[in-house]
Design an enzyme around this catalytic site. Structure first.
Site, PDB file in Angstrom:
ATOM      1  N   ASP A 208      26.126   2.790 -11.189  1.00 30.37           N
ATOM      2  CA  ASP A 208      24.777   3.188 -11.561  1.00 30.37           C
ATOM      3  C   ASP A 208      23.983   1.990 -12.050  1.00 30.37           C
ATOM      4  OD1 ASP A 208      22.958   5.551 -12.179  1.00 30.37           O
ATOM      5  OD2 ASP A 208      23.083   4.626 -14.161  1.00 30.37           O
ATOM      6  N   GLU A 277      24.042   0.827  -6.958  1.00 25.62           N
ATOM      7  CA  GLU A 277      22.669   1.322  -6.874  1.00 25.62           C
ATOM      8  C   GLU A 277      21.735   0.205  -7.325  1.00 25.62           C
ATOM      9  OE1 GLU A 277      20.049   4.988  -8.743  1.00 25.62           O
ATOM     10  OE2 GLU A 277      21.347   3.811 -10.065  1.00 25.62           O
TER      11      GLU A 277
END
Length: 550
Positions: A208, A277
């Protein structure tokens, strides 16, 4: 359909792999509390395997106060009781491996919950053992924040703490303080958490906000930016965060060495992978290139480039061409939907009548691109964005920016399994954590299983087509000149096999004259599409596709 066993045992299995994202809260509830759980994922693994995907990616299931639906972790090495236990996780992973699916899990290490023991200790004083584990800074002489950095979730990126009498940095909620990766102890602590899951046998990690780990040590202000809304993944004009050029609060050069440390750890375990990401505005593909080059950092990354409103030949060609021109030896993971953006059928379809065809065309385009691909649960049913009332919202981002932006709950509603059951078979509880819209119930898995022309069956056929043609896994990709026609055309090739793809993303029929060297191409039946070829001209209907061997 289980994954080809040779791919399972291949260290590069992730190249060209299809990854299915599971949002655990919304997949399947088995204990009647209205919230999905790990046992529910285990129960529904046959559905995922039947799609022909290679791996599952699980959004966070770690111990958390759930201020941001699990992206605020308070214990990296345990399962939140809401989702079950570590034993439930082990059972789920064993069953996934049995049916041929790899298991990728989230790692949210740029920040923690403010309930994490690390932060509790860090804020207690300026002299304790973890005092420097988070980003603390003194106020300006007038008491204001150290600089102009903003939070993605609205307002300043700094929060005053009366105990330490300092500000701490948070890129997201105030309850999500940022870790200080300039501290080697912090780096080691998060790597130890990664090792914990590697030792349990997970096959990889989705990282993330992977470019948010480091901040500028000098805390310099960010300059303003001229914003390009077409490349945005979120509603840009509702959030002042998008008005800054984020030169100093993320994507710092020090991140490279940490990613090398992470890769070294990953390489000490066989056949593991990472997918990062990258949210870096106009620089996203450049950052992706840096993070995936050289085989010593991340295996692959994805960006928000295809997660915005644009669905046109020109736009997709521009994004993919920029990637190919920028990324020399790195790898990308493409996606049209995930848990953070409006579902792509809603973004791309211009009328309700064309939603099913848009859903089918979208997966066919995605399956033909060079790279790995991520699918988000429910897109195989052609689910649209759910319209929710304000009182149903749980997403702090949506609540903060309502009504200009309705947040992310609309793409996170429960998976519909059985049309006749309560909450479409998601839960037996009186109330599910988010409601199941009637239109989603009507598109339930059991309904589409009975319809051979459904979006669900098309997904299976499109992914089977991808696996049946090796050039689509990791072959080269070259765009074909369409002579100003609004068509997306390219060649995928590997080991002497060359496949021409032509996609008509418009709402009008178009004729594509085959270039002279391709006039003798052999049409290959492509699931869901049957364009005519007449006299060297491919005649495409609206929202149509063609494939031929050249």
């Amino acid at each position: 359909m289980a994954m080809d066993r040779s791919r399972v045992e291949d260290a590069d299995w992730w190249r060209g792999a299809v990854i299915y994202q599971v949002y655990p809260r919304s997949f399947q509830d088995t204990n009647g509390d209205g919230i999905g759980d790990l046992k529910g994922i285990t129960q529904r693994l046959p559905h995922i395997a039947s799609l022909g995907v290679d791996a599952i990616w699980l959004s966070p299931f770690f111990t958390s106060p759930m201020a941001d639906m699990g992206y605020d972790v308070s214990n990296y090495c345990d399962v939140d009781p809401m989702f079950g236990t570590l034993a439930d996780f082990d059972e789920m992973m064993a069953e996934a491996h049995r049916v041929g699916l790899k298991v990728i899990i989230d790692q949210v290490i740029s920040h923690t919950s403010d309930k994490h023991p690390w932060f509790v200790e860090s804020r207690a004083s300026r002299t304790n053992g973890k005092a420097d584990w988070y980003v603390w800074a003194d106020p300006k002489p007038d008491g204001t924040a150290p600089n102009n950095w903003l939070s993605i979730f609205g307002g300043p990126g700094w929060e005053w703490d009366g105990v330490r009498k300092q500000y701490y940095m948070h890129n997201f909620l105030t309850s999500q303080p940022d870790l200080n990766f300039h501290n080697p102890q912090v780096q080691q602590a998060v790597l130890d958490a990664v090792r914990f899951w590697l030792d349990r046998g997970v096959d990889g990690f989705r990282l993330d906000t992977v470019n948010y780990y480091f901040h500028d040590k000098h805390l310099r202000d960010n300059p303003p930016i001229i914003y390009d809304a077409e490349t945005a993944g979120l509603e840009s004009d509702t959030n002042p965060y998008s008005m800054q050029n984020h030169l100093h609060d993320k994507s710092q050069p020090e991140n490279i060495e940490f990613l090398k440390r992470l890769r070294a750890l990953m390489d000490s375990y066989p056949n593991r992978t990472t997918v990062g990401e990258v949210g870096d505005g106009p620089r996203s593909l450049t950052t992706l290139a840096i993070y995936t080059s050289g085989n010593d950092k991340l295996h692959m990354c994805y960006t928000f480039d295809l997660l915005g409103p644009a669905f046109s030949a020109r736009f997709i060609r521009r994004v993919v061409s920029t990637f190919q021109d920028t990324v020399v030896n790195g790898w990308v993971c493409w996606a049209f939907s995930n848990h953070d953006v409006v579902r792509h059928v809603t973004r791309f379809a211009q009328t309700p009548a064309e939603r099913e065809q848009v859903a089918k065309l979208s997966i066919s385009v995605l399956a033909a691109l060079r790279g790995s691909i991520c699918l988000y649960q429910g897109e195989e049913l052609g689910l649209t964005e759910a319209e929710l009332a304000f009182e149903d919202l749980t997403d702090p981002y949506g609540i903060r920016f309502w009504p200009a932006f309705k947040g992310r709950d609309g793409c996170r509603t429960p998976m519909p399994w059985e049309v006749q059951k309560h909450h479409a078979g998601f839960t037996d509880a009186g109330r599910s954590w988010l409601p199941v819209p009637p239109e989603h119930s009507a598109a339930a898995v059991d309904v589409q299983e009975l319809d051979q022309d459904s979006v669900l069956h098309h997904y299976r056929q499109a992914l089977a087509f991808r696996k049946a043609h090796p050039p689509l896994l990791d072959g080269e990709m070259t765009f074909v000149d369409t002579h100003n026609l609004d068509l997306l055309a390219f060649i995928r090739e590997r080991d002497g096999e060359r496949l021409l793809f032509v996609f008509n993303l418009t709402r009008e029929a178009q004729d594509f004259p085959l270039p002279m060297p391709m006039r003798n191409c052999l049409p290959i039946p492509m699931p869901g599409f049957a364009p005519e070829v007449d006299g060297g001209v491919v005649k495409l209907s609206a929202l149509d596709a063609f494939c031929g061997r050249v």
